[in-house]
Design a protein around this motif. Structure first.
Motif, PDB file in Angstrom:
ATOM      1  N   VAL A   1       0.855  -1.183   0.000  1.00 44.59           N
ATOM      2  CA  VAL A   1       0.000   0.000   0.000  1.00 44.59           C
ATOM      3  C   VAL A   1       0.894   1.236   0.000  1.00 44.59           C
ATOM      4  CG1 VAL A   1      -1.746   1.281   1.312  1.00 44.59           C
ATOM      5  CG2 VAL A   1      -1.812  -1.218   1.263  1.00 44.59           C
ATOM      6  N   GLY A   2       0.501   2.242  -0.777  1.00 44.89           N
ATOM      7  CA  GLY A   2       1.290   3.462  -0.864  1.00 44.89           C
ATOM      8  C   GLY A   2       0.603   4.642  -0.220  1.00 44.89           C
ATOM      9  N   GLY A   3       1.387   5.458   0.473  1.00 45.78           N
ATOM     10  CA  GLY A   3       0.906   6.699   1.067  1.00 45.78           C
ATOM     11  C   GLY A   3       1.287   7.877   0.181  1.00 45.78           C
ATOM     12  N   TYR A   4       0.308   8.463  -0.462  1.00 44.70           N
ATOM     13  CA  TYR A   4       0.546   9.537  -1.417  1.00 44.70           C
ATOM     14  C   TYR A   4       1.200  10.757  -0.766  1.00 44.70           C
ATOM     15  CZ  TYR A   4      -0.473  12.952  -5.092  1.00 44.70           C
ATOM     16  OH  TYR A   4      -0.377  13.916  -6.065  1.00 44.70           O
ATOM     17  N   ASN A   5       0.647  11.225   0.337  1.00 42.38           N
ATOM     18  CA  ASN A   5       1.141  12.458   0.960  1.00 42.38           C
ATOM     19  C   ASN A   5       2.488  12.294   1.656  1.00 42.38           C
ATOM     20  OD1 ASN A   5      -1.018  14.037   0.101  1.00 42.38           O
ATOM     21  ND2 ASN A   5      -2.250  13.467   1.869  1.00 42.38           N
ATOM     22  N   ASN A   6       2.758  11.113   2.200  1.00 51.37           N
ATOM     23  CA  ASN A   6       4.020  10.947   2.939  1.00 51.37           C
ATOM     24  C   ASN A   6       5.093  10.180   2.157  1.00 51.37           C
ATOM     25  OD1 ASN A   6       3.045   8.348   3.103  1.00 51.37           O
ATOM     26  ND2 ASN A   6       2.632   8.432   5.297  1.00 51.37           N
ATOM     27  N   ARG A   7       4.827   9.848   0.899  1.00 51.35           N
ATOM     28  CA  ARG A   7       5.802   9.196   0.027  1.00 51.35           C
ATOM     29  C   ARG A   7       6.381   7.928   0.647  1.00 51.35           C
ATOM     30  NH1 ARG A   7       8.261  13.189  -4.008  1.00 51.35           N
ATOM     31  NH2 ARG A   7       6.859  14.961  -3.855  1.00 51.35           N
ATOM     32  N   LYS A   8       5.496   7.026   1.019  1.00 48.15           N
ATOM     33  CA  LYS A   8       5.903   5.759   1.615  1.00 48.15           C
ATOM     34  C   LYS A   8       5.160   4.600   0.957  1.00 48.15           C
ATOM     35  CE  LYS A   8       7.067   7.463   6.211  1.00 48.15           C
ATOM     36  NZ  LYS A   8       8.491   7.184   6.194  1.00 48.15           N
ATOM     37  N   MET A   9       5.800   3.433   0.991  1.00 46.69           N
ATOM     38  CA  MET A   9       5.155   2.179   0.617  1.00 46.69           C
ATOM     39  C   MET A   9       5.284   1.237   1.808  1.00 46.69           C
ATOM     40  SD  MET A   9       3.916   2.297  -2.528  1.00 46.69           S
ATOM     41  CE  MET A   9       3.654   0.584  -2.968  1.00 46.69           C
ATOM     42  N   TRP A  10       4.219   0.491   2.072  1.00 50.98           N
ATOM     43  CA  TRP A  10       4.216  -0.474   3.154  1.00 50.98           C
ATOM     44  C   TRP A  10       3.949  -1.863   2.595  1.00 50.98           C
ATOM     45  CZ3 TRP A  10       1.695   4.249   3.791  1.00 50.98           C
ATOM     46  CH2 TRP A  10       2.217   5.072   4.795  1.00 50.98           C
ATOM     47  N   LYS A  11       4.762  -2.819   3.042  1.00 53.93           N
ATOM     48  CA  LYS A  11       4.535  -4.229   2.735  1.00 53.93           C
ATOM     49  C   LYS A  11       3.716  -4.805   3.881  1.00 53.93           C
ATOM     50  CE  LYS A  11       7.044  -8.512   1.728  1.00 53.93           C
ATOM     51  NZ  LYS A  11       8.394  -9.082   1.520  1.00 53.93           N
ATOM     52  N   MET A  12       2.630  -5.504   3.536  1.00 57.68           N
ATOM     53  CA  MET A  12       1.707  -5.978   4.561  1.00 57.68           C
ATOM     54  C   MET A  12       1.505  -7.484   4.466  1.00 57.68           C
ATOM     55  SD  MET A  12      -0.950  -2.833   4.176  1.00 57.68           S
ATOM     56  CE  MET A  12      -1.723  -2.992   5.756  1.00 57.68           C
ATOM     57  N   HIS A  13       1.316  -8.088   5.617  1.00 56.48           N
ATOM     58  CA  HIS A  13       1.067  -9.528   5.661  1.00 56.48           C
ATOM     59  C   HIS A  13      -0.331  -9.805   5.110  1.00 56.48           C
ATOM     60  CE1 HIS A  13       0.635 -13.606   7.104  1.00 56.48           C
ATOM     61  NE2 HIS A  13       1.966 -13.601   7.242  1.00 56.48           N
ATOM     62  N   PRO A  14      -0.469 -10.822   4.240  1.00 52.84           N
ATOM     63  CA  PRO A  14      -1.768 -11.061   3.616  1.00 52.84           C
ATOM     64  C   PRO A  14      -2.841 -11.602   4.560  1.00 52.84           C
ATOM     65  CG  PRO A  14      -0.198 -12.743   2.949  1.00 52.84           C
ATOM     66  CD  PRO A  14       0.563 -11.710   3.725  1.00 52.84           C
ATOM     67  N   ASP A  15      -2.457 -12.168   5.689  1.00 47.65           N
ATOM     68  CA  ASP A  15      -3.457 -12.736   6.594  1.00 47.65           C
ATOM     69  C   ASP A  15      -4.090 -11.712   7.526  1.00 47.65           C
ATOM     70  OD1 ASP A  15      -3.093 -15.279   5.550  1.00 47.65           O
ATOM     71  OD2 ASP A  15      -1.578 -15.822   7.053  1.00 47.65           O
ATOM     72  N   ASP A  16      -3.271 -10.779   8.032  1.00 46.39           N
ATOM     73  CA  ASP A  16      -3.798  -9.879   9.060  1.00 46.39           C
ATOM     74  C   ASP A  16      -3.471  -8.400   8.827  1.00 46.39           C
ATOM     75  OD1 ASP A  16      -1.094  -9.752   9.668  1.00 46.39           O
ATOM     76  OD2 ASP A  16      -1.267 -10.955  11.494  1.00 46.39           O
ATOM     77  N   GLY A  17      -2.803  -8.075   7.723  1.00 42.65           N
ATOM     78  CA  GLY A  17      -2.500  -6.673   7.426  1.00 42.65           C
ATOM     79  C   GLY A  17      -1.352  -6.094   8.226  1.00 42.65           C
ATOM     80  N   ARG A  18      -0.695  -6.920   9.005  1.00 48.78           N
ATOM     81  CA  ARG A  18       0.444  -6.474   9.809  1.00 48.78           C
ATOM     82  C   ARG A  18       1.510  -5.884   8.884  1.00 48.78           C
ATOM     83  NH1 ARG A  18       1.391 -11.299  11.615  1.00 48.78           N
ATOM     84  NH2 ARG A  18       3.139 -11.852  10.297  1.00 48.78           N
TER      85      ARG A  18
END
Length: 189
Positions: free
Chosen positions: A19-36
């Motif tokens: 998931v990408g954060g437009y305003n803060n210029r970040k990408m997050w990798k998330m676990h598919p089971d719980d979104g961690r």
């Protein structure tokens, strides 16, 4: 804004969510089971679109700036930003939407620009397909199984779809989409 699923690994063969954060210029990798959150990555574009490629990279596009950037989803390495090809585009910079063709090129539709552009990670070149006069509101872009690109475009409240063969886009060149490859859609009213 940006959302994509990578190719995964032995632990998660169906892939991880990004998931990408437009305003803060970040990408997050998330676990598919719980979104961690498994990783947080600073990028030099404002993530608006993202697409995973077979080589393990995730390409991140932004709104209104034809620059792109990739992250190696296996190692977490953030690759350098690739700037908009302003010279090839006559100074235009707008972008919207992201797609991937059979050659591994990353496509963006122009917004406020009368074009669609593609970046080839194999050799670092761009190509451009110019749209018929007035078609300067680009949205989504995709490729079908025959290698034909499809782009949602419009002008002055009128929706259209433009199409061309992906192979028509030649590195470091701008080629025109013929007027007869523009399909009029319903009014946007």
């Amino acid at each position: 804004r940006a959302l994509a699923i990578d190719l995964g690994d032995a632990q998660e063969p169906d892939g991880y969510g990004w998931v990408g954060g437009y305003n803060n210029r970040k990408m997050w990798k998330m676990h598919p089971d719980d979104g961690r959150i498994l990783g947080e990555y600073d990028v030099n574009v404002q993530p608006y679109g993202a697409i995973a490629t077979a080589d393990g990279n995730m390409w991140i596009t932004t709104l209104g700036d034809g620059a792109i950037q990739s992250i190696n989803t296996r190692t977490g390495d953030v690759n350098p930003r690739v700037d908009n090809p302003a010279g090839l585009r006559g100074g235009c910079a707008g972008s919207y939407g992201v797609g991937l063709d059979q050659f591994g090129r990353v496509w963006m539709n122009g917004v406020g620009c009368q074009d669609s552009i593609a970046y080839d990670p194999r050799d670092g070149t761009w190509c451009r397909m110019t749209l018929p006069f007035g078609m300067d509101v680009g949205r989504g872009i995709t490729v079908d199984s025959s290698g034909r690109m499809w782009a949602a475009v419009g002008y002055n409240g009128q929706s259209h779809m433009a199409y061309w063969d992906a192979s028509d886009c030649v590195s470091n060149q701008a080629n025109a989409v013929p007027q007869n490859q523009l399909i009029r859609g319903p009014d946007d009213t």
